[in-house]
Design an enzyme around this catalytic site. Structure first.
Site, short mmCIF file in Angstrom:
data_model
loop_
_atom_site.label_atom_id
_atom_site.label_comp_id
_atom_site.label_asym_id
_atom_site.label_seq_id
_atom_site.Cartn_x
_atom_site.Cartn_y
_atom_site.Cartn_z
N ASP A 1 43.10 35.83 33.17
CA ASP A 1 44.20 36.78 32.96
C ASP A 1 44.66 36.75 31.51
O ASP A 1 44.97 37.80 30.92
CB ASP A 1 45.38 36.43 33.87
CG ASP A 1 45.10 36.77 35.33
OD1 ASP A 1 44.08 37.44 35.60
OD2 ASP A 1 45.90 36.36 36.20
N GLU B 1 37.73 44.22 34.68
CA GLU B 1 37.53 43.96 33.25
C GLU B 1 37.11 45.21 32.49
O GLU B 1 36.60 45.14 31.37
CB GLU B 1 36.47 42.86 33.07
CG GLU B 1 35.06 43.22 33.48
CD GLU B 1 34.74 42.92 34.94
OE1 GLU B 1 33.57 42.66 35.24
OE2 GLU B 1 35.66 42.97 35.77
#
Length: 329
Positions: A208, A234
């Site tokens: 994260d 992503e």
């Protein structure tokens, strides 16, 4: 405690008489013999009710009325005159007076009743003013809360970038704008190479953190007129209005290079010994005329960047795409 009343008159007998009536009922009374003196007293205390004669030294009562109303519109002004003329009464009322009295006809009951009615109107005016101010503050709070809710609805909670749903709206808006004005725009689509391996090795907390840093790097390479979105996982999408393919390629390459050199925690465990991205670039109207096709071709260009070794940017080229599809059977 009774309210304070301001009396204004050059006639001392009238002041004494009115003052006696009002004090006898429990009101506090201040007296002035000129408009200047009255304004000076009013500046120190905003009297809820002012009783003023028309004829004053240096300035008439109507002008005094207007000045007091400019200072405090809730103050109620009762205008007094020695004669009963319709013209004077109408002038006073049109200027904002609460009521009009003829001095020769004044009696105590009338004065007390009129002052109490004026005080009630003052109370209502003040309460209305307070409620309006309260409504204004509440509306401002509500507007601020609505803006926060809108931001929450269109932002990705992790990175602070705009989210996938908002990207779809903005992309349709941008392609419509560009088509209408016959302008170009470009789309950059990229994802993080081997992100799953990074997450598996370092955990979701570090994963994260990496996503947040990449979002910050990306925003730092864009103009104010450009938009960055977390497309999902992503994957990231960038809309660049008024930008041709060469300009978009330069932006994408700048982002790729900055990410590749950034000292992410644990980057040495990645296949290249660093965190990298692969990006595809498409341009309207050169590559396609519809939003879905623009996105699809940006995705294909990104796929080619990955196929050719990752950590690179590819601008969409129909010839390259044909070769890539053919070579994969």
């Amino acid at each position: 405690m009774k309210s304070k009343i301001l009396l204004v008159d050059t006639d001392s007998d009238c002041l004494i008489s009115l003052s006696g009536m009002l004090k006898g009922t429990g009101f506090e009374v201040s007296a002035a013999t000129s408009a200047e003196e009255a304004l000076e007293l009013f500046s120190t205390w905003h009297f809820p009710v002012v009783m003023t004669a028309i004829n004053l030294y240096g300035r008439d009562g109507i002008e005094l009325l207007k000045q007091i109303k400019r200072i405090d519109d809730t103050s109620q002004i009762i205008v007094m005159n020695g004669e009963a003329t319709l013209e004077t009464a109408m002038t006073a009322l049109r200027s904002g007076a609460y009521d009009y009295l003829v001095k020769s006809r004044i009696d105590e009951a009338q004065v007390i009743s009129l002052v109490e009615q004026a005080l009630e109107k003052h109370r209502v005016a003040e309460e209305t003013q307070r409620l309006l101010q309260e409504m204004k503050v509440n509306n401002e709070k509500l507007e601020k809360a609505n803006k926060c809710l809108i931001e929450m609805a269109i932002r990705d909670g992790l990175t602070g970038l705009y989210n996938h749903r908002f990207f779809q709206e903005c992309h349709q808006t941008e392609i419509s704008r560009s088509r209408r004005h016959k302008r170009q725009y470009s789309l950059i689509f990229f994802d993080i190479d081997h992100f799953k391996e990074y997450n598996d090795t370092h955990g979701h907390v570090e994963g994260d953190s990496l996503l947040r840093i990449i979002a910050q790097i990306t925003k730092g390479r864009l103009r104010q007129s450009d938009f960055a979105y977390r497309y999902g996982g992503e994957e990231f999408a960038l809309l660049l209005p008024e930008t041709d393919k060469q300009g978009a390629y330069i932006v994408a390459e700048s982002i790729r290079a900055r990410i590749a050199e950034y000292a992410f925690k644990g980057r040495e465990t990645q296949p290249f010994g660093k965190v990298t991205i692969s990006a595809g670039v498409t341009t309207f109207p050169d590559d396609a005329m519809e939003a879905e096709e623009i996105l699809d071709k940006a995705d294909k260009a990104m796929y080619l960047a990955k196929k050719n070794g990752r950590n690179r940017v590819h601008a969409f080229n129909i010839g390259q795409m044909t070769v890539a599809v053919t070579s994969t059977g």
